[in-house]
Each structure stands twice: as structure tokens, then as C-alpha cells.
Design a protein around this motif. Structure first.
Motif, PDB file in Angstrom:
ATOM      1  N   THR A  92      74.988 -13.666  -9.187  1.00 16.35           N
ATOM      2  CA  THR A  92      75.113 -15.122  -9.339  1.00 16.35           C
ATOM      3  C   THR A  92      76.081 -15.675  -8.293  1.00 16.35           C
ATOM      4  N   LEU A 103      71.317 -15.929  -7.727  1.00 17.81           N
ATOM      5  CA  LEU A 103      70.935 -16.743  -8.877  1.00 17.81           C
ATOM      6  C   LEU A 103      72.023 -17.774  -9.133  1.00 17.81           C
ATOM      7  N   ASP A 121      72.849 -20.689 -15.077  1.00 19.56           N
ATOM      8  CA  ASP A 121      73.510 -21.685 -15.931  1.00 19.56           C
ATOM      9  C   ASP A 121      74.764 -21.088 -16.574  1.00 19.56           C
ATOM     10  N   SER A 122      75.046 -19.793 -16.259  1.00 17.17           N
ATOM     11  CA  SER A 122      76.343 -19.215 -16.633  1.00 17.17           C
ATOM     12  C   SER A 122      77.467 -19.979 -15.930  1.00 17.17           C
ATOM     13  N   ASP A 156      68.679 -21.891 -12.124  1.00 14.14           N
ATOM     14  CA  ASP A 156      68.327 -21.920 -13.549  1.00 14.14           C
ATOM     15  C   ASP A 156      67.985 -23.331 -14.006  1.00 14.14           C
ATOM     16  N   LYS A 191      64.397 -20.567 -12.525  1.00 18.40           N
ATOM     17  CA  LYS A 191      64.314 -19.588 -13.615  1.00 18.40           C
ATOM     18  C   LYS A 191      64.333 -20.350 -14.925  1.00 18.40           C
ATOM     19  N   HIS A 239      62.553 -15.365 -18.016  1.00 20.08           N
ATOM     20  CA  HIS A 239      63.792 -14.771 -18.570  1.00 20.08           C
ATOM     21  C   HIS A 239      63.521 -14.461 -20.035  1.00 20.08           C
ATOM     22  N   VAL A 281      63.566 -11.878 -15.399  1.00 27.19           N
ATOM     23  CA  VAL A 281      64.861 -11.311 -15.768  1.00 27.19           C
ATOM     24  C   VAL A 281      64.762 -10.889 -17.228  1.00 27.19           C
ATOM     25  N   GLU A 316      67.156  -9.494 -20.283  1.00 33.73           N
ATOM     26  CA  GLU A 316      68.578  -9.372 -20.601  1.00 33.73           C
ATOM     27  C   GLU A 316      68.795  -8.634 -21.909  1.00 33.73           C
ATOM     28  N   ILE A 358      69.499  -7.013 -16.803  1.00 32.34           N
ATOM     29  CA  ILE A 358      70.953  -7.136 -17.012  1.00 32.34           C
ATOM     30  C   ILE A 358      71.190  -6.563 -18.405  1.00 32.34           C
ATOM     31  N   VAL A 410      70.790  -7.552 -12.027  1.00 32.96           N
ATOM     32  CA  VAL A 410      71.560  -8.770 -11.791  1.00 32.96           C
ATOM     33  C   VAL A 410      72.845  -8.700 -12.605  1.00 32.96           C
ATOM     34  N   VAL A 456      76.689 -11.137 -13.216  1.00 30.49           N
ATOM     35  CA  VAL A 456      77.447 -12.348 -12.897  1.00 30.49           C
ATOM     36  C   VAL A 456      78.577 -11.918 -11.943  1.00 30.49           C
TER      37      VAL A 456
HETATM   38  O1  KIV Z   1      72.902 -17.702 -16.002  1.00 31.01           O
HETATM   39  C1  KIV Z   1      72.973 -16.529 -15.620  1.00 31.01           C
HETATM   40  O2  KIV Z   1      73.930 -16.108 -14.966  1.00 31.01           O
HETATM   41  C2  KIV Z   1      71.888 -15.634 -15.977  1.00 31.01           C
HETATM   42  C3  KIV Z   1      72.086 -14.173 -15.725  1.00 31.01           C
HETATM   43  C4  KIV Z   1      73.011 -13.612 -16.722  1.00 31.01           C
HETATM   44  C5  KIV Z   1      70.816 -13.442 -15.662  1.00 31.01           C
HETATM   45  O3  KIV Z   1      70.883 -16.059 -16.448  1.00 31.01           O
END
Ligand code: KIV
Length: 273
Positions: A31, A50, A53-54, A92, A122, A146, A189, A191, A212, A222, A224
Motif C-alpha cells: 500500500t 494499492l 482504504d486502510s 480502493d 478494487k 476482494h 485480493v 484476505e 494477505i 500484499v 500494508v
Molecule cells: O485497504 C487495504 O490496505 C487493503 C489491503 C489490506 C489488501 O485492502
């Protein structure tokens, strides 16, 4: 020590990811939410960035990914895009911008592509949002699915523990993955699901599965960036490997700076005009 097999010049595209799966070459994804981090990742040779949205947790300090807005995701996406030459950049789609109906989903995806200049989106979910994904794909926008633990549904799950341990949920996940491939998603993805299930999914579809917390039997990984670099130290799930402890390095550097300022050691003559 791993050998660096990264082709540092050729642009990564969705088509190239599919070639990588066919050749058995693993895909690396991390990310990033800002220009400076994205530049470092791209220069190091990461395949995919990526704009997750984290960012809601990592950048804004929210407890979940739910509060981040479309405008905020576009802002992060735009900053990342300015830095990247080689990696494929995926943004995202945030919570609330695609679940209502497929028209709204398409409008949100178009805003991301037009305003951030990202190369793909995504989107979390399977059969429930099939129509939205199909409409986005029809507009020529590449979509990464995802499945498994989908953090935007945390209030439904009530926990961030491993998903799809039960047979029914595992069967639905495989069905959803096949459906996402069939309608034209370029990757998925997955998770936090059992490694054996993730391996089975990767073997059942021809598009890349990026895991992940999904074991090593998938087509790529993947993480973060703030977790794997040890900037965010309050999060230590079993699947996370820390490649650095930047929190400690930053703490030491900041303490040295404070001491130098307090003692008038900084700035010295050569650091002054
Ligand atoms: O938002 C994000 O960082 C994610 C990853 C954890 C795959 O979707």
C-alpha cells in the motif's frame, strides 16, 4: 537473501500480471497513500501499489475503513500517481460508493479514474455486488476483487478473525472467485482465510490471487506498508512479517534532534548562512 528478479523498467499492466501468473512469477504488492512513499516503492521495483482504504486507519487515525470518503481516496490516488512510473496503481472504492446501485458504483469508479488517473479500482464483495462490478467493467475500467475478510463489513462480521473456516463460507468464496473471473476482473485480493482454501482458489481460476494472511499458495502477496516497515507497531497479526523497525529509528532520530536543539548544538556554523 532473495535474488532480485524484478524487471525494473517495463511498465506493469493488468495484462502483465496475468502473464506473471502463467509463468509462476509471484506478484509483489504494497500500500501507499502519498507521493514520497509511492516513489520509494516504485523505485524499489514493487509490481503493484494499492491505494488502500486502510488510509482511513493509517493516515486519518480512524478505527475502521468505513469513514474514508471518495474525495479522500481520490486525493491519495492522485498523490501516488504523480510518483509512479512502473508499478500498476489500484485505488480502493470506499465504503458507501458502490453498494447502493450499479449506476452509483460506475459514477464512483469513473471519478476515481478521471480525477486520480489511477489504472484500476478494487472493490470488496462477491455475488452481492456482481451488477456493480459488471457495470464498471463495461466502461473499460479494470477491477480487482476482494474476498475473504472484507474490512468494510466489519460491523456485520463483528471481528477481524480468519474467515471461511466453515464449509459453506469456503464454498461461497470459491464460487465468488470463479464469478469474478468469469465477468472479467483482472485479479482478486483474498484476505485472512485458511492457506489451503486460498491455494485451492488460486488453482481454480486463471486470474492472479493476491493474498494477505492467506498463505504462500497464491500468486502474490500484499501488505500494508506502514505495518511491514514497523511504523505502525500496534498491529501484530500472525501473517505480518516486519522488514524494518522504523518506529524505533524515527524515535531515536527525533530524540537526537530534540537534544541537539535544546543544547544549541544544532544548527552549527556549516549549517547556517
Ligand atoms: O485497504 C487495504 O490496505 C487493503 C489491503 C489490506 C489488501 O485492502
Amino acid at each position: 537473501m532473495s535474488t532480485n528478479t524484478v524487471d525494473n523498467k517495463r511498465k506493469v499492466t493488468t495484462r502483465r500480471l496475468s502473464e506473471m501468473k502463467r509463468r509462476g512469477e509471484k506478484i509483489s504488492m504494497l500500500t501507499a497513500y502519498d507521493y514520497s512513499s509511492a516513489r520509494l516503492l516504485d523505485e524499489a521495483g514493487i509490481d503493484v501499489i494499492l491505494v488502500g482504504d486502510s488510509a482511513s486507519n493509517v493516515m486519518a487515525g480512524n478505527v475502521t475503513t468505513l469513514p474514508i470518503t471518495l474525495d479522500q481516496m481520490i486525493y491519495h490516488g492522485k498523490s501516488v500517481m504523480k510518483a509512479v512510473n512502473r508499478a500498476l496503481v489500484i485505488v480502493d472504492m470506499p465504503f458507501g460508493t458502490y453498494q447502493g446501485n450499479s449506476k452509483e458504483a460506475l459514477a464512483s469508479a469513473i471519478r476515481i479514474m478521471k480525477e486520480s488517473h489511477a489504472e484500476a479500482v478494487k472493490i470488496e464483495g462477491g455475488s452481492e455486488i456482481r451488477e456493480s462490478i459488471e457495470r464498471i467493467l463495461c466502461a473499460g475500467i479494470p477491477v480487482c476483487g476482494h474476498l475473504g475478510l472484507t474490512p468494510q463489513s466489519i460491523n456485520k462480521f463483528g471481528t477481524y478473525t480468519v474467515r471461511a473456516r466453515e464449509e459453506a463460507e469456503a464454498a461461497k468464496l470459491i464460487e465468488d472467485a470463479k464469478m469474478l473471473e468469469e465477468i472479467g476482473c483482472f485479479a482478486i485480493v483474498i484476505e485472512k482465510v485458511p492457506a489451503e482454501l486460498a491455494r485451492k482458489v488460486a488453482e481454480s481460476v486463471s486470474i492472479p490471487i493476491i493474498g494477505i494472511g492467506a498463505g504462500g499458495g497464491v500468486d502474490g502477496q500484499v501488505l500494508v506498508m506502514h505495518d511491514m516497515l514497523g511504523i505502525n507497531t500496534g498491529f501484530s497479526p500472525r501473517f505480518l512479517r516486519r522488514y524494518a523497525n522504523l518506529a524505533e529509528i524515527i524515535d531515536g532520530a527525533v530524540k537526537n534532534y530534540i537534544a541537539d536543539v535544546k543544547s544549541s548544538d544544532f544548527p552549527n556554523e556549516s549549517e547556517s548562512y
